[in-house]
Write a protein that holds these residues in place. Structure first.
Motif, PDB file in Angstrom:
ATOM      1  N   PHE A  83     -18.666 -52.208  57.415  1.00  0.00           N
ATOM      2  CA  PHE A  83     -17.976 -52.540  58.664  1.00  0.00           C
ATOM      3  C   PHE A  83     -16.537 -52.943  58.325  1.00  0.00           C
ATOM      4  N   ALA A  84     -15.589 -52.114  58.796  1.00  0.00           N
ATOM      5  CA  ALA A  84     -14.182 -52.364  58.465  1.00  0.00           C
ATOM      6  C   ALA A  84     -13.365 -52.738  59.686  1.00  0.00           C
ATOM      7  N   THR A  85     -12.509 -53.723  59.491  1.00  0.00           N
ATOM      8  CA  THR A  85     -11.488 -54.043  60.478  1.00  0.00           C
ATOM      9  C   THR A  85     -10.239 -54.386  59.686  1.00  0.00           C
ATOM     10  N   GLY A  86      -9.159 -54.767  60.366  1.00  0.00           N
ATOM     11  CA  GLY A  86      -7.964 -55.101  59.604  1.00  0.00           C
ATOM     12  C   GLY A  86      -6.717 -55.111  60.444  1.00  0.00           C
ATOM     13  N   THR A  87      -5.576 -55.060  59.773  1.00  0.00           N
ATOM     14  CA  THR A  87      -4.309 -55.135  60.500  1.00  0.00           C
ATOM     15  C   THR A  87      -3.373 -53.989  60.125  1.00  0.00           C
ATOM     16  N   ASP A  88      -2.648 -53.548  61.145  1.00  0.00           N
ATOM     17  CA  ASP A  88      -1.731 -52.422  61.074  1.00  0.00           C
ATOM     18  C   ASP A  88      -0.342 -53.031  60.946  1.00  0.00           C
ATOM     19  N   GLU A  89       0.273 -52.890  59.771  1.00  0.00           N
ATOM     20  CA  GLU A  89       1.415 -53.749  59.486  1.00  0.00           C
ATOM     21  C   GLU A  89       2.756 -53.026  59.340  1.00  0.00           C
ATOM     22  N   HIS A  90       2.716 -51.669  59.374  1.00  0.00           N
ATOM     23  CA  HIS A  90       3.984 -50.959  59.221  1.00  0.00           C
ATOM     24  C   HIS A  90       4.545 -50.535  60.581  1.00  0.00           C
ATOM     25  N   GLY A  91       5.731 -49.951  60.549  1.00  0.00           N
ATOM     26  CA  GLY A  91       6.292 -49.362  61.769  1.00  0.00           C
ATOM     27  C   GLY A  91       7.450 -50.148  62.343  1.00  0.00           C
ATOM     28  N   LEU A  92       8.120 -49.461  63.274  1.00  0.00           N
ATOM     29  CA  LEU A  92       9.332 -50.008  63.875  1.00  0.00           C
ATOM     30  C   LEU A  92       9.057 -51.285  64.649  1.00  0.00           C
ATOM     31  N   LYS A  93       7.927 -51.263  65.361  1.00  0.00           N
ATOM     32  CA  LYS A  93       7.588 -52.405  66.203  1.00  0.00           C
ATOM     33  C   LYS A  93       7.433 -53.677  65.362  1.00  0.00           C
ATOM     34  N   ILE A  94       6.812 -53.547  64.207  1.00  0.00           N
ATOM     35  CA  ILE A  94       6.598 -54.708  63.341  1.00  0.00           C
ATOM     36  C   ILE A  94       7.929 -55.097  62.687  1.00  0.00           C
ATOM     37  N   GLN A  95       8.669 -54.052  62.268  1.00  0.00           N
ATOM     38  CA  GLN A  95       9.969 -54.307  61.652  1.00  0.00           C
ATOM     39  C   GLN A  95      10.830 -55.122  62.618  1.00  0.00           C
ATOM     40  N   GLN A  96      10.842 -54.714  63.908  1.00  0.00           N
ATOM     41  CA  GLN A  96      11.665 -55.426  64.891  1.00  0.00           C
ATOM     42  C   GLN A  96      11.127 -56.831  65.169  1.00  0.00           C
ATOM     43  N   ALA A  97       9.785 -56.968  65.207  1.00  0.00           N
ATOM     44  CA  ALA A  97       9.197 -58.288  65.476  1.00  0.00           C
ATOM     45  C   ALA A  97       9.532 -59.253  64.340  1.00  0.00           C
ATOM     46  N   ALA A  98       9.492 -58.757  63.086  1.00  0.00           N
ATOM     47  CA  ALA A  98       9.815 -59.616  61.941  1.00  0.00           C
ATOM     48  C   ALA A  98      11.287 -60.025  61.995  1.00  0.00           C
ATOM     49  N   GLU A  99      12.131 -59.025  62.359  1.00  0.00           N
ATOM     50  CA  GLU A  99      13.570 -59.320  62.474  1.00  0.00           C
ATOM     51  C   GLU A  99      13.797 -60.399  63.526  1.00  0.00           C
ATOM     52  N   ALA A 100      13.139 -60.230  64.678  1.00  0.00           N
ATOM     53  CA  ALA A 100      13.314 -61.188  65.775  1.00  0.00           C
ATOM     54  C   ALA A 100      12.851 -62.582  65.360  1.00  0.00           C
ATOM     55  N   ALA A 101      11.826 -62.619  64.492  1.00  0.00           N
ATOM     56  CA  ALA A 101      11.309 -63.922  64.045  1.00  0.00           C
ATOM     57  C   ALA A 101      12.120 -64.447  62.863  1.00  0.00           C
ATOM     58  N   GLY A 102      13.054 -63.648  62.386  1.00  0.00           N
ATOM     59  CA  GLY A 102      13.894 -64.049  61.252  1.00  0.00           C
ATOM     60  C   GLY A 102      13.094 -64.200  59.969  1.00  0.00           C
ATOM     61  N   LYS A 103      12.050 -63.364  59.837  1.00  0.00           N
ATOM     62  CA  LYS A 103      11.204 -63.503  58.645  1.00  0.00           C
ATOM     63  C   LYS A 103      11.199 -62.226  57.826  1.00  0.00           C
ATOM     64  N   ASP A 104      10.887 -62.381  56.575  1.00  0.00           N
ATOM     65  CA  ASP A 104      10.656 -61.220  55.725  1.00  0.00           C
ATOM     66  C   ASP A 104       9.429 -60.494  56.289  1.00  0.00           C
ATOM     67  N   PRO A 105       9.483 -59.146  56.401  1.00  0.00           N
ATOM     68  CA  PRO A 105       8.380 -58.452  57.075  1.00  0.00           C
ATOM     69  C   PRO A 105       7.000 -58.757  56.488  1.00  0.00           C
ATOM     70  N   LEU A 106       6.904 -58.799  55.155  1.00  0.00           N
ATOM     71  CA  LEU A 106       5.574 -59.022  54.578  1.00  0.00           C
ATOM     72  C   LEU A 106       5.063 -60.439  54.872  1.00  0.00           C
ATOM     73  N   VAL A 107       5.974 -61.399  54.820  1.00  0.00           N
ATOM     74  CA  VAL A 107       5.587 -62.785  55.125  1.00  0.00           C
ATOM     75  C   VAL A 107       5.127 -62.859  56.576  1.00  0.00           C
TER      76      VAL A 107
END
Ligand code: ME8
Length: 585
Positions: A83-107
């Motif tokens: 049984f697999a679940t997880g998180t989708d972490e790449h893409g423009l939407k995440i890149q922009q959300a990390a930028e907006a939060a002022g954080k390093d994307p991986l963090v």
């Protein structure tokens, strides 16, 4: 081809490969269907991997609970289940959300991914793998699949021009786009399906030859009418395949999208997030190493919003790579709040962690599966949760257990003996005290495992719970009808009949407890432990109801009940504190 999506071929490296590959794919299909019997006892269930641009809400928990229910059910049936679940972490939407939060994307990703993990662990989601698309094993799988598609001639360099929705990370044709006004009154274009804003984009990037797969996708669907369930979503897919199926852009220029996996051999391009994300299902199965044990028995749970990605793009990628297609794509509808889609801007997002603390984890699981219908959207309110849980878990099921185990009726605290004269297997006169309705109840409970099995298998969990609820009511009716508390214990016939009533009721409860394990694991455990049913006696195979009626010895007869650990499910009460509704158990 859609006029809005102009594709210029730069490399035609691949065109000539189509014919031999088609044969190869068909051969692979055969191979995968012949290996089904060998993998008969394996099962692989997945949820979508969730975007980490926002915290989880009840919709995410709903998908996870459905998959968890199926996983537990298969384990009880003796399957080896992944049984697999997880998180989708790449893409423009995440890149922009990390930028907006002022954080390093991986963090940023790790932070939100942990919130999903925490929610799932609090809600007893028993996933065997939690994948993050930023992991190295996933990157290897994506790079490998890309290379296979490239070598097979299904990826070429072209230029894409058309509409793109970043919130959906999706390309749209002109017919999928409409006019709208943004909050400041400015005219904008939006996706007709999601309502999200779209932007015109023009870029040189890599294209996937999606258009080459239309007839194979149609063949797959017509040969597998249960591949997409329920039926209305299967019909949607067929309908989409009648429409234009342009080639799909599968990369973005690195200057626009840095947060992703670079195209192998071309670091100036980043792989499209949906191609990246879908491969997670293969990564967990072991791809590119040995993966067939799991991949041949893969079933996806998805929300209706991502059907096209799973039922068109994903099978096309798999066909292009010569891999078997998933067994089933189970689609569910959405939870709305106040009739509207949940969104931060509307302020109507329901926090699943807070609700599972309010209503208990099992309470929330039960509500979502009992009230959620795959075919149509369902509106969430706290009041509905309280009403349903009080009626079905506290009063009906909890009340039944209470009655059968109360010291007043069961002073010896055992699974009492069954008397065949009082309740013969065939309805007859003689010493029988049982009436026609009692035989109807036995028939219903005897058939219940098969009914529940059918509904679990087709993911109509609400129907399974409806059927169990109806039987619980019948058992309560059985006790009410015969009023065992009025029997004369000094009369040995009455005592035997009383024991029989309790024995039959406990047998019913044992069946309900066993069948409910995939939905409410904690409540079922409490129930079965109270009945004295041992862990090894809780599988589907151990589900023989009322063995005494089948001339078989009942292993529970005379056995001491388990200790009393309190009410099965405490009634929820509403506390009005100011404008806030609080619930307490
Ligand atoms: O689409 N009701 O992620 P996502 C029920 N990363 N279920 C809901 C829901 C609602 N209101 N809202 C969301 C993505 N869901 C991609 C998926 S898979 C390779 C990549 C559930 O975070 C439902 O399962 O937007 C839906 O499909 C999924 O969450 C979308 O989650």
């Amino acid at each position: 081809m859609n006029p809005e999506v102009a594709v210029t071929l730069v490399s035609k490296k691949s065109m000539c490969l189509l014919t031999p590959l088609k044969h190869q794919r068909i051969a692979l299909h055969r191979l995968s269907s012949s290996s089904v019997s060998q993998d008969e006892k394996s099962y692989y269930i997945t949820t979508p991997i969730f975007y980490v641009n926002a915290s989880p809400h009840i919709g995410h928990l709903y998908s996870a609970v459905i998959a968890d229910c199926l996983h537990r059910y298969k384990l009880l049936q003796g399957f080896k289940s992944k049984f697999a679940t997880g998180t989708d972490e790449h893409g423009l939407k995440i890149q922009q959300a990390a930028e907006a939060a002022g954080k390093d994307p991986l963090v940023f990703c790790t932070d939100v991914s942990e919130r999903f993990k925490h929610l799932f662990s609090c809600c007893n989601i028993s996933h065997t793998d939690f994948i993050r698309t930023t992991e190295q094993r996933h990157r290897e799988a994506v790079e490998h699949l890309w290379s296979v598609l490239w070598n097979n001639g299904f990826i070429y360099k072209g230029s894409y021009e058309g509409w793109y929705s970043t919130p959906d990370e999706s390309f749209l044709t002109a017919s999928q786009v409409g006019d709208a006004l943004d909050p400041s009154g400015k005219e904008i274009k939006v996706s007709l399906e999601s309502g999200h804003k779209v932007e015109w984009m023009k870029e040189e990037n890599y294209m996937f030859r999606l258009s080459a797969f239309r007839s194979e996708l149609l063949d797959w669907l017509s040969a597998n009418p249960l591949a997409v369930q329920p039926e209305r979503f299967y019909q949607d897919v067929l309908q989409w395949l009648q429409e234009d199926l342009p080639d799909l852009s599968v990369s973005r220029q690195k200057s626009r999208l840095q947060w992703g996996i670079p195209v192998p051999g071309d670091p100036e391009q980043t792989i499209y997030v949906w191609l990246d994300a879908l491969v997670n299902y293969l990564t967990v199965a072991g791809y590119p190493d040995e993966h067939s044990q799991w991949w041949n028995v893969a079933h996806h749970i998805i929300g209706k919003d991502i059907l096209k990605f799973h039922a068109i793009y994903w099978p096309a990628f798999l066909l292009g790579a010569g891999l078997p297609l998933p067994q089933t794509i189970h689609v569910h509808s959405h939870w709305t709040v106040g009739g509207k889609k949940m969104s931060k801007s509307l302020g109507n997002v329901v926090d699943p962690l807070e609700r599972s603390q309010m209503f208990t984890t099992d309470g929330m699981r039960y509500f979502l599966l009992r009230q959620g219908v795959p075919d149509s959207d369902c509106d969430y309110t706290d009041a509905k949760v309280m009403k349903l849980l009080n009626a079905e878990l506290a009063d009906s099921l909890g009340g039944l257990l209470n009655r059968c185990t109360a010291p007043a009726l069961n002073p010896a605290q055992i699974y009492p003996h069954f008397c065949s004269q009082s309740f013969p297997s065939e309805q007859s006169s003689g010493q029988s005290r049982a009436v026609a309705e009692d035989y109807h109840m036995l028939e219903a409970v005897k058939n219940l495992p098969a009914v529940v099995e059918q509904h679990y298998d087709t993911l109509h969990v609400y129907k399974a719970l409806e059927a169990i609820g109806a039987c619980v009511r019948q058992t309560n009716g059985f006790i009410q009808r015969h009023k065992p508390w009025k029997l004369d214990r000094s009369d040995c016939k009455d005592q035997r009949w009383l024991d029989t009533i309790i024995h039959v009721s406990l047998e019913c409860l044992r069946v309900y407890g066993t069948l409910l394990q995939p939905v409410v694991p904690e409540i079922s455990n409490k129930l079965l432990s109270r009945l004295g049913v041992r862990p090894g006696e809780r599988s589907w195979a151990a589900l023989m109801f009322l063995p005494k009626h089948q001339g078989v010895n009942c292993p529970f007869e005379g056995r001491a009940l388990g200790s009393n650990s309190g009410v099965l499910f405490s009634r929820l009460e509403k506390n009005h504190t100011g404008s806030q509704h609080k619930y307490k158990t």
